[in-house]
Write a protein that holds these residues in place. Structure first.
Motif, short mmCIF file in Angstrom:
data_model
loop_
_atom_site.label_atom_id
_atom_site.label_comp_id
_atom_site.label_asym_id
_atom_site.label_seq_id
_atom_site.Cartn_x
_atom_site.Cartn_y
_atom_site.Cartn_z
N ARG A 89 0.84 -1.20 0.00
CA ARG A 89 0.00 0.00 0.00
C ARG A 89 0.87 1.25 0.00
NH1 ARG A 89 -3.30 3.08 3.75
NH2 ARG A 89 -5.24 3.55 2.69
N TYR A 90 0.43 2.25 -0.74
CA TYR A 90 1.15 3.51 -0.84
C TYR A 90 0.51 4.54 0.08
CZ TYR A 90 2.91 7.88 -2.71
OH TYR A 90 3.49 9.12 -2.84
N GLN A 91 1.33 5.20 0.85
CA GLN A 91 0.87 6.27 1.74
C GLN A 91 1.65 7.54 1.39
OE1 GLN A 91 -1.58 5.86 3.95
NE2 GLN A 91 -1.50 8.01 4.52
N PRO A 92 1.00 8.57 0.83
CA PRO A 92 1.75 9.78 0.48
C PRO A 92 2.27 10.50 1.72
CG PRO A 92 -0.60 10.13 0.17
CD PRO A 92 -0.42 8.69 0.54
N PRO A 93 3.27 11.35 1.57
CA PRO A 93 3.78 12.11 2.72
C PRO A 93 2.69 13.00 3.31
CG PRO A 93 5.24 12.35 0.84
CD PRO A 93 4.02 11.63 0.36
N ARG A 94 2.81 13.29 4.59
CA ARG A 94 1.81 14.12 5.28
C ARG A 94 1.72 15.48 4.59
NH1 ARG A 94 1.45 14.57 11.61
NH2 ARG A 94 0.99 12.42 11.16
N GLY A 95 0.50 15.89 4.32
CA GLY A 95 0.28 17.17 3.67
C GLY A 95 0.29 17.10 2.16
N TYR A 96 0.60 15.95 1.60
CA TYR A 96 0.63 15.78 0.15
C TYR A 96 -0.39 14.73 -0.24
CZ TYR A 96 4.95 18.42 -0.02
OH TYR A 96 5.88 19.40 0.08
N GLN A 97 -0.84 14.79 -1.46
CA GLN A 97 -1.73 13.76 -1.96
C GLN A 97 -1.12 13.18 -3.24
OE1 GLN A 97 -5.49 15.47 -2.79
NE2 GLN A 97 -4.65 17.30 -3.73
N THR A 98 -1.58 12.02 -3.63
CA THR A 98 -1.05 11.40 -4.83
C THR A 98 -1.39 12.25 -6.04
OG1 THR A 98 -1.39 9.24 -3.84
CG2 THR A 98 -1.06 9.29 -6.19
N ARG A 99 -0.41 12.45 -6.88
CA ARG A 99 -0.62 13.24 -8.09
C ARG A 99 0.25 12.68 -9.20
NH1 ARG A 99 2.81 18.78 -7.94
NH2 ARG A 99 2.71 18.38 -10.15
N THR A 100 0.01 13.12 -10.41
CA THR A 100 0.86 12.69 -11.52
C THR A 100 1.94 13.74 -11.72
OG1 THR A 100 -0.64 13.75 -13.08
CG2 THR A 100 -0.96 11.39 -12.69
N TRP A 101 3.14 13.24 -11.86
CA TRP A 101 4.29 14.11 -12.04
C TRP A 101 4.67 14.14 -13.50
CZ3 TRP A 101 5.85 16.98 -8.04
CH2 TRP A 101 5.50 16.56 -6.76
N ALA A 102 5.39 15.17 -13.91
CA ALA A 102 5.83 15.32 -15.29
C ALA A 102 7.32 15.67 -15.33
CB ALA A 102 5.03 16.41 -15.99
N TYR A 103 7.91 15.41 -16.47
CA TYR A 103 9.32 15.71 -16.70
C TYR A 103 9.58 17.20 -16.45
CZ TYR A 103 13.54 16.64 -19.38
OH TYR A 103 14.77 17.05 -19.77
N GLY A 104 10.67 17.49 -15.74
CA GLY A 104 11.07 18.87 -15.50
C GLY A 104 10.55 19.46 -14.21
#
Length: 161
Positions: A89-104
């Motif tokens: 199971r993935y648990q994002p860091p406190r204060g952050y939510q899962t998102r899609t990242w991009a190059y750069g």
């Protein structure tokens, strides 16, 4: 007659000696001329060899750069995972939510902690990251980032279930 014969013999002897001397001088002059031209040709050959060495060196450098570009392209900026893995199971860091990242983009330093770094990349079919880079898990994706700055250089989408 005796005087005339002696004079003729002396003249003949002197002419042959003088002629031999001039032929020897011409021969030695010709040798010096050839030696001078041989040395000049040797220098030209040396310059030609040096020029060929420089060309080979430039070609080697060009090949090295081409290989480096191919290696960089091997880490495509964005890829869809060919296979999916179970990694818990993935648990994002406190204060952050899962998102899609991009190059750069830059990942926050929280993601660079050991709990998000994918250190067993071979297990998930990933190649070893270049020196100074690491894989970081973000949701179902894996992101290759620079260790020092967090700059994203590649995104592998959907690697985890």
């Amino acid at each position: 007659m005796n005087k005339a014969l002696t004079a003729a013999l002396a003249a003949t002897f002197a002419a042959t000696t003088l002629g031999a001397a001039t032929a020897a001088e011409a021969q030695s002059r010709g040798d010096r001329y050839e030696q001078r031209h041989d040395r000049r040709d040797d220098r030209r050959d040396d310059r030609r060899d040096a020029r060929e060495d420089r060309r080979e060196w430039r070609q080697d450098r060009r090949d090295d750069r081409r290989e480096a570009r191919q290696d960089q392209r091997a880490y495509a900026r964005w890829q869809q995972a060919q296979r999916r893995y179970n990694a818990g199971r993935y648990q994002p860091p406190r204060g952050y939510q899962t998102r899609t990242w991009a190059y750069g983009q830059r990942m926050p330093s929280y993601y660079r902690s050991n709990s998000y770094v994918v250190s067993d990349y071979g297990r998930y079919g990933l190649r070893q990251p270049p020196r100074g880079y690491q894989y970081v898990r973000s949701g179902d994706d894996v992101v290759m980032t620079a260790i020092a700055t967090g700059l994203i250089t590649a995104v592998i989408a959907g690697l985890f279930n």
